[in-house]
Motif scaffolding. Structure first.
Motif, PDB file in Angstrom:
ATOM      1  N   SER A  29       0.814  -1.216   0.000  1.00 54.77           N
ATOM      2  CA  SER A  29       0.000   0.000   0.000  1.00 54.77           C
ATOM      3  C   SER A  29       0.852   1.272   0.000  1.00 54.77           C
ATOM      4  O   SER A  29       0.488   2.266  -0.648  1.00 54.77           O
ATOM      5  CB  SER A  29      -0.942  -0.001   1.205  1.00 54.77           C
ATOM      6  N   SER A  30       1.983   1.264   0.710  1.00 49.56           N
ATOM      7  CA  SER A  30       2.840   2.456   0.751  1.00 49.56           C
ATOM      8  C   SER A  30       3.418   2.753  -0.627  1.00 49.56           C
ATOM      9  O   SER A  30       3.452   3.920  -1.067  1.00 49.56           O
ATOM     10  CB  SER A  30       3.962   2.267   1.775  1.00 49.56           C
ATOM     11  N   LYS A  33       0.627   4.018  -2.891  1.00 52.94           N
ATOM     12  CA  LYS A  33       0.316   5.416  -2.581  1.00 52.94           C
ATOM     13  C   LYS A  33       1.297   6.359  -3.280  1.00 52.94           C
ATOM     14  O   LYS A  33       0.912   7.388  -3.850  1.00 52.94           O
ATOM     15  CB  LYS A  33       0.365   5.626  -1.067  1.00 52.94           C
ATOM     16  N   GLN A  40      -3.696   9.732   1.944  1.00 47.20           N
ATOM     17  CA  GLN A  40      -4.105   8.575   2.725  1.00 47.20           C
ATOM     18  C   GLN A  40      -5.606   8.324   2.588  1.00 47.20           C
ATOM     19  O   GLN A  40      -6.059   7.173   2.582  1.00 47.20           O
ATOM     20  CB  GLN A  40      -3.737   8.784   4.202  1.00 47.20           C
ATOM     21  N   LEU A  43      -6.103   6.510  -0.595  1.00 44.16           N
ATOM     22  CA  LEU A  43      -5.608   5.146  -0.449  1.00 44.16           C
ATOM     23  C   LEU A  43      -6.629   4.298   0.309  1.00 44.16           C
ATOM     24  O   LEU A  43      -6.879   3.138  -0.041  1.00 44.16           O
ATOM     25  CB  LEU A  43      -4.266   5.145   0.290  1.00 44.16           C
ATOM     26  N   GLN A 338       0.574   1.542   6.960  1.00 46.26           N
ATOM     27  CA  GLN A 338       0.826   2.888   7.486  1.00 46.26           C
ATOM     28  C   GLN A 338       1.048   2.870   9.001  1.00 46.26           C
ATOM     29  O   GLN A 338       1.816   3.675   9.527  1.00 46.26           O
ATOM     30  CB  GLN A 338      -0.356   3.804   7.151  1.00 46.26           C
ATOM     31  N   ARG A 473       3.636  13.272  -2.995  1.00 44.52           N
ATOM     32  CA  ARG A 473       3.322  11.856  -2.918  1.00 44.52           C
ATOM     33  C   ARG A 473       4.165  11.118  -1.873  1.00 44.52           C
ATOM     34  O   ARG A 473       3.846   9.999  -1.491  1.00 44.52           O
ATOM     35  CB  ARG A 473       3.528  11.200  -4.290  1.00 44.52           C
TER      36      ARG A 473
END
Length: 517
Positions: A29-30, A33, A40, A43, A338, A473
């Protein structure tokens, strides 16, 4: 021949082990993103999109009642291959551009594909085994869903190496999500198509299956928590895990051996007399053909149709319990990327703990079905209420900035939410009947996208207002304050769900006591 049911269980276990393709979202996910250049909140909306696909999960149940399960399985893996396949091409920069909206709808497609795979798995077990064995076998097979994230992490490290898996971004994980279900579906289809007899004596086979599952889960936890194994630069620990998941094939192999020995003894009896052998074979054929038909009626009757279901008060109480329990635990898992980043903990370690203990939580629900056939019956809804108590406490423990409570709470939330997810399959059948189970249960779990959006949005909004470093970003939040308020809110929500679970237990207790007597 009694081998087929165990071969069916084996392939369903493999199917369930790779079906939860959304559970490895935190692993990339990081990077996602950063690749999309989104906040966030956006996301979180992508995680919600995957869960929103389950709003249409009833389509799988509806289709399963009209088409062969092989066709349902084929539809499920096709949806997954299309959704993740296009995302992989974008993440690998083979496709130059993919808008956020397109990515969102592809995630919905991915989430919906999971419903088709799970529906096939549940209905296959219900058709292949007697109703008295459904809860135990489903608890066994669904427990492997808790290992999905761990399995995909292991496969990635086996294919590209441990260091490359951590640095290669989301490409390898998205590729595995697209390809692996197709491969396993091809192995599963023959056994789904060939379903026949329902075995009466399943004790020996289940003992072997649970033994293998227990050892697999124990190894997954040890491999995650023991520093020397987890920090090893080789791929052997991951290879062992993959092989242990595949090891359930040993049970049908053993059953084949037993069948060969039994047939040998029958042929040996020819020396006694042909007539006697004929009697034995005729008796065995009659026993195999004989089938006990049991219609499972829920405490609310056999509920047919959405309109009838939503009129039930117990449906809405149960819906809210699931929302504030298992769904909240799923949202926590979606945010592990996160959370680990903000607390300075490896996201692979945290996700592995969540996944491994989720597996044990699901597996531990099996005794509930075993005891349901004895005089010491245990209420499944009462068990959910107790699990919710521990989940509520764990969310408040996460307020601490220390690493210890983070790891322990992650293990508890993973195990409790996994257990509730597994128990819920049987509870849906017990409350609303088995006749329309495929549709009814998919309507129950439609709470998942609702919770994913609400609970995830709370976390994302608080996260974006935290102490961020970087710009654009690459902007991230660091420190325990990033999720501290979120954990307090989630703890209160889970506590509310705990109260509702005791209300549901009280409302269904009379039916539980009546069935016990």
């Amino acid at each position: 021949m009694s081998v087929l049911p165990w071969l069916t269980v084996t392939t369903v276990i493999w199917l369930q082990a790779i079906a939860g393709t959304n559970t490895d979202f935190s692993a990339y996910s990081s990077q996602l993103k950063s690749r999309l250049g989104i906040t966030q909140v956006k996301l979180n909306n992508l995680a919600f999109a995957s869960d929103a696909g389950k709003l249409f999960g009833w389509c799988a149940g509806f289709t399963a009642s009209r088409l062969p399960l092989c066709a349902v399985l084929a539809i499920g893996v096709t949806l997954s291959a299309i959704g993740y396949g296009l995302q992989f091409l974008f993440m690998s920069k083979i496709i130059s551009s993919l808008s956020y909206t397109q990515f969102f709808f592809l995630n919905m497609l991915n989430g919906n594909s999971i419903c088709w795979l799970n529906t096939v798995a549940y209905i296959t077990i219900m058709r292949q085994f007697l109703p008295t064995d459904h809860g135990t076998v489903i608890a066994l097979t669904t427990s492997y869903t808790g290992l999905t994230a761990k399995i995909y992490l292991a496969l990635a490290e086996v294919i590209v190496g441990k260091n490359n898996a951590a640095s290669s971004g989301s490409g390898i994980y998205v590729l595995l999500n697209a390809v692996t279900p197709v491969v396993i579906a091809l192995l599963t289809m023959p056994t789904v198509w060939a379903m026949r007899e329902k075995p009466r004596d399943v004790k020996a086979g289940l003992v072997m299956m649970f033994g293998i599952a227990g050892v697999t889960g124990a190894y997954a936890v040890i491999e995650t928590t023991v520093p020397t194994l987890h920090s090893s630069s080789g791929i052997m620990p991951e290879m062992v895990l993959v092989m242990m998941v595949a090891a359930v094939i040993l049970v049908p192999v053993v059953k084949v051996g037993e069948w060969v020995v039994r047939r040998g003894k029958q042929e040996g009896s020819l020396k006694v007399g042909v007539g006697e052998v004929g009697d034995v074979e005729e008796g065995e054929e009659e026993e195999e053909k004989e089938e006990v038909v049991v219609v499972v009626v829920g405490t609310e009757g056999n509920v047919k149709g959405v309109v009838e279901l939503v009129k039930k008060v117990n449906f809405w109480v149960y819906f809210m319990v699931y929302l504030c329990g298992a769904t909240l635990g799923l949202v926590y898992g979606n945010n592990l990327g996160q959370i680990s980043q903000s607390r300075g903990v490896s996201e692979i370690v945290l996700l592995s703990i969540y996944s491994s203990f989720g597996f044990f939580g699901r597996l531990a629900t099996a005794p509930l079905s075993i005891f349901s056939r004895s005089r010491y019956k245990i209420s499944k809804i009462g068990t959910i209420a107790v699990l919710m108590v521990f989940m509520s406490i764990s969310f408040f423990l996460l307020i601490s900035s220390r690493k210890g409570p983070l790891l322990v709470s992650t293990a508890i939330i993973g195990s409790c939410s996994g257990a509730i997810t597994s128990i819920a399959v049987s509870v849906s059948s017990e409350l609303f009947g088995q006749e329309n189970f495929g549709v009814n249960h998919n309507i129950v779990i439609s709470n998942i996208p609702v919770g994913s959006f609400l609970f995830g949005s709370i976390a994302a909004l608080i996260y974006d207002k935290g102490e961020n470093i970087g710009v654009g970003r690459d902007r991230i939040c660091i420190g325990s304050d990033c999720y501290q308020k979120t954990f307090i809110i989630w703890g209160c929500i889970c506590s509310f769900g705990t109260i509702l679970s005791f209300v549901l237990f009280s409302r269904t207790r009379k039916s539980f006591i009546k069935s016990e007597t």
